[in-house]
Write an enzyme that holds these catalytic residues in place. Structure first.
Site, PDB file in Angstrom:
ATOM      1  N   GLN A  91    -123.290  76.326 -50.263  1.00 59.63           N
ATOM      2  CA  GLN A  91    -122.501  77.486 -49.828  1.00 59.63           C
ATOM      3  C   GLN A  91    -122.061  78.296 -51.041  1.00 59.63           C
ATOM      4  OE1 GLN A  91    -119.466  76.053 -46.620  1.00 59.63           O
ATOM      5  NE2 GLN A  91    -120.112  74.261 -47.787  1.00 59.63           N
ATOM      6  N   HIS A 108    -125.000  81.283 -48.473  1.00 61.10           N
ATOM      7  CA  HIS A 108    -124.029  82.384 -48.535  1.00 61.10           C
ATOM      8  C   HIS A 108    -124.402  83.425 -49.588  1.00 61.10           C
ATOM      9  CE1 HIS A 108    -120.639  79.787 -46.518  1.00 61.10           C
ATOM     10  NE2 HIS A 108    -121.555  80.203 -45.674  1.00 61.10           N
ATOM     11  N   CYS A 119    -132.652 100.353 -48.751  1.00 55.93           N
ATOM     12  CA  CYS A 119    -134.065  99.965 -48.606  1.00 55.93           C
ATOM     13  C   CYS A 119    -134.252  98.457 -48.490  1.00 55.93           C
ATOM     14  CB  CYS A 119    -134.897 100.518 -49.763  1.00 55.93           C
ATOM     15  SG  CYS A 119    -134.641  99.651 -51.328  1.00 55.93           S
ATOM     16  N   CYS A 137    -129.946 101.501 -57.104  1.00 53.32           N
ATOM     17  CA  CYS A 137    -131.119 100.696 -56.738  1.00 53.32           C
ATOM     18  C   CYS A 137    -132.329 101.128 -57.573  1.00 53.32           C
ATOM     19  CB  CYS A 137    -131.412 100.876 -55.244  1.00 53.32           C
ATOM     20  SG  CYS A 137    -132.904 100.006 -54.721  1.00 53.32           S
ATOM     21  N   CYS A 140    -135.158 102.563 -54.800  1.00 50.00           N
ATOM     22  CA  CYS A 140    -135.031 103.817 -54.039  1.00 50.00           C
ATOM     23  C   CYS A 140    -133.941 104.728 -54.589  1.00 50.00           C
ATOM     24  CB  CYS A 140    -134.772 103.514 -52.564  1.00 50.00           C
ATOM     25  SG  CYS A 140    -133.089 102.928 -52.228  1.00 50.00           S
ATOM     26  N   SER A 178    -114.577  71.984 -47.840  1.00 49.65           N
ATOM     27  CA  SER A 178    -113.383  71.663 -47.049  1.00 49.65           C
ATOM     28  C   SER A 178    -113.642  71.638 -45.547  1.00 49.65           C
ATOM     29  CB  SER A 178    -112.274  72.666 -47.355  1.00 49.65           C
ATOM     30  OG  SER A 178    -112.692  73.964 -46.987  1.00 49.65           O
ATOM     31  N   GLU A 204    -109.870  65.311 -51.160  1.00 48.91           N
ATOM     32  CA  GLU A 204    -109.135  64.718 -50.037  1.00 48.91           C
ATOM     33  C   GLU A 204    -110.047  64.806 -48.827  1.00 48.91           C
ATOM     34  OE1 GLU A 204    -107.402  67.883 -51.360  1.00 48.91           O
ATOM     35  OE2 GLU A 204    -109.119  68.658 -50.252  1.00 48.91           O
TER      36      GLU A 204
HETATM   37  P1  OAD Z   1    -113.041  75.263 -50.314  1.00 49.40           P
HETATM   38  O1  OAD Z   1    -112.248  75.875 -51.422  1.00 49.40           O
HETATM   39  O2  OAD Z   1    -112.653  75.590 -48.934  1.00 49.40           O
HETATM   40  O3  OAD Z   1    -113.007  73.665 -50.454  1.00 49.40           O
HETATM   41  C1  OAD Z   1    -113.274  73.040 -51.674  1.00 49.40           C
HETATM   42  C2  OAD Z   1    -113.337  71.538 -51.440  1.00 49.40           C
HETATM   43  O4  OAD Z   1    -113.701  70.922 -52.650  1.00 49.40           O
HETATM   44  C3  OAD Z   1    -112.015  70.894 -51.005  1.00 49.40           C
HETATM   45  O5  OAD Z   1    -112.298  69.966 -49.954  1.00 49.40           O
HETATM   46  C4  OAD Z   1    -111.539  70.136 -52.252  1.00 49.40           C
HETATM   47  O6  OAD Z   1    -110.879  68.914 -51.944  1.00 49.40           O
HETATM   48  C5  OAD Z   1    -112.862  69.818 -52.909  1.00 49.40           C
HETATM   49  N1  OAD Z   1    -112.771  69.698 -54.378  1.00 49.40           N
HETATM   50  C6  OAD Z   1    -111.997  70.369 -55.254  1.00 49.40           C
HETATM   51  N2  OAD Z   1    -112.245  69.989 -56.517  1.00 49.40           N
HETATM   52  C7  OAD Z   1    -113.225  69.055 -56.449  1.00 49.40           C
HETATM   53  C8  OAD Z   1    -113.939  68.280 -57.413  1.00 49.40           C
HETATM   54  N3  OAD Z   1    -113.706  68.403 -58.719  1.00 49.40           N
HETATM   55  N4  OAD Z   1    -114.872  67.412 -56.961  1.00 49.40           N
HETATM   56  C9  OAD Z   1    -115.133  67.270 -55.627  1.00 49.40           C
HETATM   57  N5  OAD Z   1    -114.496  67.974 -54.675  1.00 49.40           N
HETATM   58  C10 OAD Z   1    -113.569  68.861 -55.079  1.00 49.40           C
HETATM   59  O7  OAD Z   1    -114.587  75.630 -50.600  1.00 49.40           O
HETATM   60  P2  OAD Z   1    -115.841  75.606 -49.604  1.00 49.40           P
HETATM   61  O8  OAD Z   1    -115.717  74.517 -48.604  1.00 49.40           O
HETATM   62  O9  OAD Z   1    -117.045  75.664 -50.446  1.00 49.40           O
HETATM   63  O10 OAD Z   1    -117.664  81.494 -47.939  1.00 49.40           O
HETATM   64  O11 OAD Z   1    -115.667  76.990 -48.877  1.00 49.40           O
HETATM   65  C11 OAD Z   1    -116.640  77.326 -47.900  1.00 49.40           C
HETATM   66  C12 OAD Z   1    -116.804  78.816 -47.841  1.00 49.40           C
HETATM   67  O12 OAD Z   1    -115.526  79.438 -47.671  1.00 49.40           O
HETATM   68  C13 OAD Z   1    -117.312  79.454 -49.111  1.00 49.40           C
HETATM   69  O13 OAD Z   1    -118.724  79.386 -49.252  1.00 49.40           O
HETATM   70  C14 OAD Z   1    -116.865  80.866 -48.952  1.00 49.40           C
HETATM   71  C15 OAD Z   1    -115.448  80.595 -48.513  1.00 49.40           C
HETATM   72  O14 OAD Z   1    -114.820  81.564 -47.795  1.00 49.40           O
HETATM   73  C16 OAD Z   1    -117.905  82.819 -47.980  1.00 49.40           C
HETATM   74  O15 OAD Z   1    -117.469  83.529 -48.872  1.00 49.40           O
HETATM   75  C17 OAD Z   1    -118.753  83.313 -46.853  1.00 49.40           C
END
Ligand code: OAD
Length: 242
Positions: A91, A108, A119, A137, A140, A178, A204
């Protein structure tokens, strides 16, 4: 033999110094999602959105892949050498998996790429990083490329390919995510329901965890290399030379 599906999120890049999205100091804490991560925000105030993404694009120059990114490549190579299936979906819009040598499905989008809304051309670009100047761009001449990332309300990339890989997986690892944003947040339950063994690495238990998941709490840069060594031994794989 295993068919492994890995889903990564912001936590895997946290140990490289890229902030995650949620929680204290998270990227979304200081920003209104509606303003910087929706097509409507881009239409309303492109200069604000461009500034936000140009800062994130520029920040890529100051970070490196960490031991977790490298370990996943090692596992991928060992599985490939044994003729086993491996799918890496991220992601993350950073390019740390790619710089480690992997070719993830970036569902993403990617910060290193810009997209023309006129374009449809995509340009690999990490040269034009001025937050105050749009980039035209090259195909275009449309004056304003957008970040090639998926915003809220837009379709994630390669969904069909992802779902096909998910349907056949025997083992599933969620690393550093998360479990808040769908469809990715649903992949864990889907794999579990299909009988896959499920691991979660996070700081967590995420929102979508279940008692049947094997929870590996701790930093990805420590947990993932250890898991990779364990799997290489358990599955009798030959580690490949770098
Ligand atoms: P989050 O910021 O929601 O979650 C990050 C996760 O990583 C949490 O569960 C933390 O506990 C864990 N974490 C933090 N530090 C860590 C470490 N050193 N080792 C292992 N785990 C760790 O990020 P995402 O789940 O990636 O989407 O968020 C999902 C999507 O929400 C993103 O791709 C983005 C965002 O909005 C878009 O922009 C469309």
């Amino acid at each position: 033999m295993p068919a492994l599906f890995i889903l990564t999120g912001a936590g895997i890049s946290a140990d490289s110094g890229i902030p995650t999205f949620r929680g204290l100091d998270g990227l979304w804490e200081g920003h209104d999602l509606e303003d910087v991560a929706t097509p409507e925000g881009w239409s309303r105030d492109p200069a604000l959105v461009w500034r936000f993404y140009q800062q994130r694009r520029a920040a890529l120059g100051a970070v490196q892949p960490n031991a977790a990114h490298h370990a996943l490549l090692k596992l991928e190579r060992a599985l490939a050498a044994a003729g086993q299936r491996f799918t890496l979906v991220t992601q993350n819009v950073d390019d740390l998996h790619q710089r480690a040598g992997s070719q993830p499905i970036a569902m993403h989008g990617e910060l290193r790429s810009l997209l023309c809304e006129s374009c449809g051309a995509r340009e690999r670009d990490l040269e034009h990083l001025d937050p105050a100047t749009f980039k035209a761009c090259s195909s275009c001449a449309y004056p304003r490329l957008r970040p090639d990332v998926v915003w809220f309300g837009e379709m994630p990339r390669a969904i069909r390919r992802i779902e096909n890989a998910l349907a056949g997986c025997t083992h599933f690892l969620a690393c550093g995510t998360s479990g808040n944003v769908y469809p990715a947040a649903g992949y864990l339950a889907y794999a579990r329901a299909g009988g896959a063994h499920t691991w979660i690495n996070s700081m967590e238990a995420p929102d979508n965890a279940d008692p049947r998941d094997e929870l590996l709490l701790g930093r990805a840069s420590a947990v993932i290399p250890a898991l990779v060594e364990r799997l290489i031994a358990e599955w009798g794989l030959e580690p490949c030379a770098d």
